[in-house]
Design a protein around this motif. Structure first.
Motif, PDB file in Angstrom:
ATOM      1  N   ILE A  41       0.711  -1.170  -0.091  1.00  0.00           N
ATOM      2  CA  ILE A  41       0.006   0.117   0.158  1.00  0.00           C
ATOM      3  C   ILE A  41       0.836   1.335   0.020  1.00  0.00           C
ATOM      4  N   HIS A  45       1.206   4.128  -2.954  1.00  0.00           N
ATOM      5  CA  HIS A  45       0.862   5.669  -2.670  1.00  0.00           C
ATOM      6  C   HIS A  45       2.173   6.256  -3.135  1.00  0.00           C
ATOM      7  N   TYR A  50      -2.430   5.321  -5.864  1.00  0.00           N
ATOM      8  CA  TYR A  50      -3.507   4.465  -5.307  1.00  0.00           C
ATOM      9  C   TYR A  50      -4.671   4.743  -5.817  1.00  0.00           C
ATOM     10  N   GLU A  51      -5.206   5.929  -6.041  1.00  0.00           N
ATOM     11  CA  GLU A  51      -6.517   6.201  -6.567  1.00  0.00           C
ATOM     12  C   GLU A  51      -6.829   5.317  -7.639  1.00  0.00           C
ATOM     13  N   GLN A  54      -6.793   1.283  -6.163  1.00  0.00           N
ATOM     14  CA  GLN A  54      -7.183   1.261  -4.852  1.00  0.00           C
ATOM     15  C   GLN A  54      -8.184   0.316  -4.653  1.00  0.00           C
ATOM     16  N   ASN A  58      -6.948  -3.354  -2.690  1.00  0.00           N
ATOM     17  CA  ASN A  58      -7.806  -3.647  -1.376  1.00  0.00           C
ATOM     18  C   ASN A  58      -8.244  -4.977  -1.657  1.00  0.00           C
TER      19      ASN A  58
END
Length: 133
Positions: A41, A45, A50-51, A54, A58
């Motif tokens: 993670i 980032h 990440y966006e 994501q 996850n």
């Protein structure tokens, strides 16, 4: 799942069957999975991606942490100790990544195994019942 150039063929190793499951014993590095997933993670980032990724990150975190719980399910230890460890792990997973039951069941069962996911779902339902008392 190991993928081969032919997209019609998938190989799945079942950790609860066959020679590889013999001697499944508790290991003291159970929680290391969270260090690895946290590192992933952080790196995503750092790349400011990440966006974009994501949902995939996850899903990766949920599925691989649940595989550690499946490992516990196969340990040769007293059931009460297993139950306690499984509940602790599911609580950590829920706090870090959200409730796995909110994810696509079919997709997640492809990683974790349908039967295993059903058992883990029962644990979560029992935890929720106990929490509501």
């Amino acid at each position: 799942i190991l993928e081969f150039p032919n997209s019609d063929y998938f190989y799945r190793k079942q950790i609860d069957r066959g020679v590889s499951s013999l001697g499944f014993k508790p290991n003291n590095r159970l929680l290391n999975i969270f260090d690895v997933l946290d590192y992933i993670i952080v790196k995503v980032h750092e790349f400011k991606s990440y966006e974009i990724y994501q949902e995939q990150v996850n899903f990766l975190c949920i599925s691989y942490s649940l595989l550690r719980v499946v490992e516990i399910m196969n340990w040769d230890i007293h059931q009460n100790i297993k139950d306690e460890l499984i509940i602790k792990m599911l609580t950590i997973i829920n706090n870090k990544y959200g409730n796995f039951m909110d994810y696509d069941f079919a997709q997640l069962s492809g990683k974790v195994g349908y039967r295993n996911l059903q058992i883990l779902k029962e644990y979560m339902e029992n935890m929720e019942k106990l929490g509501n008392k």
